[in-house]
Design a protein around this motif. Sequence first.
Motif: not given
Length: 383
Positions: A5-28
């Motif tokens: 759905l997001v293509g090669d332009d958006g795939w890295a952005n979506v994965n960045s959001g998930q990775a940052i969220g997982l790092l914040a989950m570690v903070g929680v």
Amino acid sequence: MISRLVGDDGWANVNSGQAIGLLAMVGVLFGWSVIGPVRVARAVDPHERAVILAESLRSRAWTALLAVPAAGVVTFFVSSSDYRVESVMLAVAMAIGGFTPAWFCIGEGNPRALMLFDGVPKLAASALSLPVLLLTGQIFWYPIILVLLTVPAFATHAVMVRRGHDPAGVPARPTRRVLASLVPTAAIDAAGNAYGSTAIPIATVGLPATEASAFASADRVYRIGLLAVIAVGNAFQAWVLDPAASDRRRRHVVAFGALGGLGAVGGVAIAALGPWATAVVFGPAVAAEPLPCLLFGLAFFFISCGTPLIRNLLIPAGRFRLVFTATVISAVVGVTTMLLGSIAGSGTGVALGVALAEAVSVSILLVPAWRQFRADTAQPAVL
């Protein structure tokens, strides 16, 4: 589905959001995922476990006030404008996952509860999101559905564990003391995730969109593979740390063999099959390159081998300073290498940072863990 759905332009952005969220989950979680299973495994009765859960819920409520908004803000600045809203929503949803009871169920040695209150809601969210994403073409529905299904499950688990234990009568420690006691393990967890979860954001910022998306696919295969390491490590932890065990040496050896074998098989699979698998699953436009897959395969081997050293030997023995020191050194080596790779515009350089970090960690911890193993198995089990 999201990658298409997001293509090669958006795939890295979506994965960045998930990775940052997982790092914040570690903070929680603030260290509960590290020390929590050990405390629960060593608890002698349900009341003591209820006290542990009460302490964790209170402390995580406070850490979430900082970590969850921070995930959204950081993702906002890292992601591009075209996929900013979706990436921020994913980051926030991942961060809220810090209220998971998974670590508690692991300490109990209760896979049924782990599946019911953590696994099933996440699987259901994925299953329900697929038709919605197909019909609407909007990926923001996934984080919304994920939160709507997981948060009630987390709350239900807490109510069930606390049932019969009057909150006013539970002698839980003050939250300030709980947070202070968690600092060593929280620092270990944060340092470890500094090189575990920052590779994607670093690649997204420094690499061209197409190369960053290809790197994101290699990282995604690695992260999916890590679920097996977590599952096997979880399966063995309560069993190995059982205070009534009379065959402690054999249990340690079995855990070492299982995770070492998993690391070897999984590492080869990622290296050999990663480019083909990512082309099939995520699409040819964002397929991973062979060399980053090879480096992620090496990282997988080392992290799998290091898991029982930390979780079954050093952390239960209170060797927090040693593990923290090794993790910080690994993080410095790994993140520095990632940044240099990003500056050079090389996804391979970023992947090299991930592999080096895990290799350095195991190299530092191997000898102390061996000595701790000999010390632990030389003593009779406590009955």
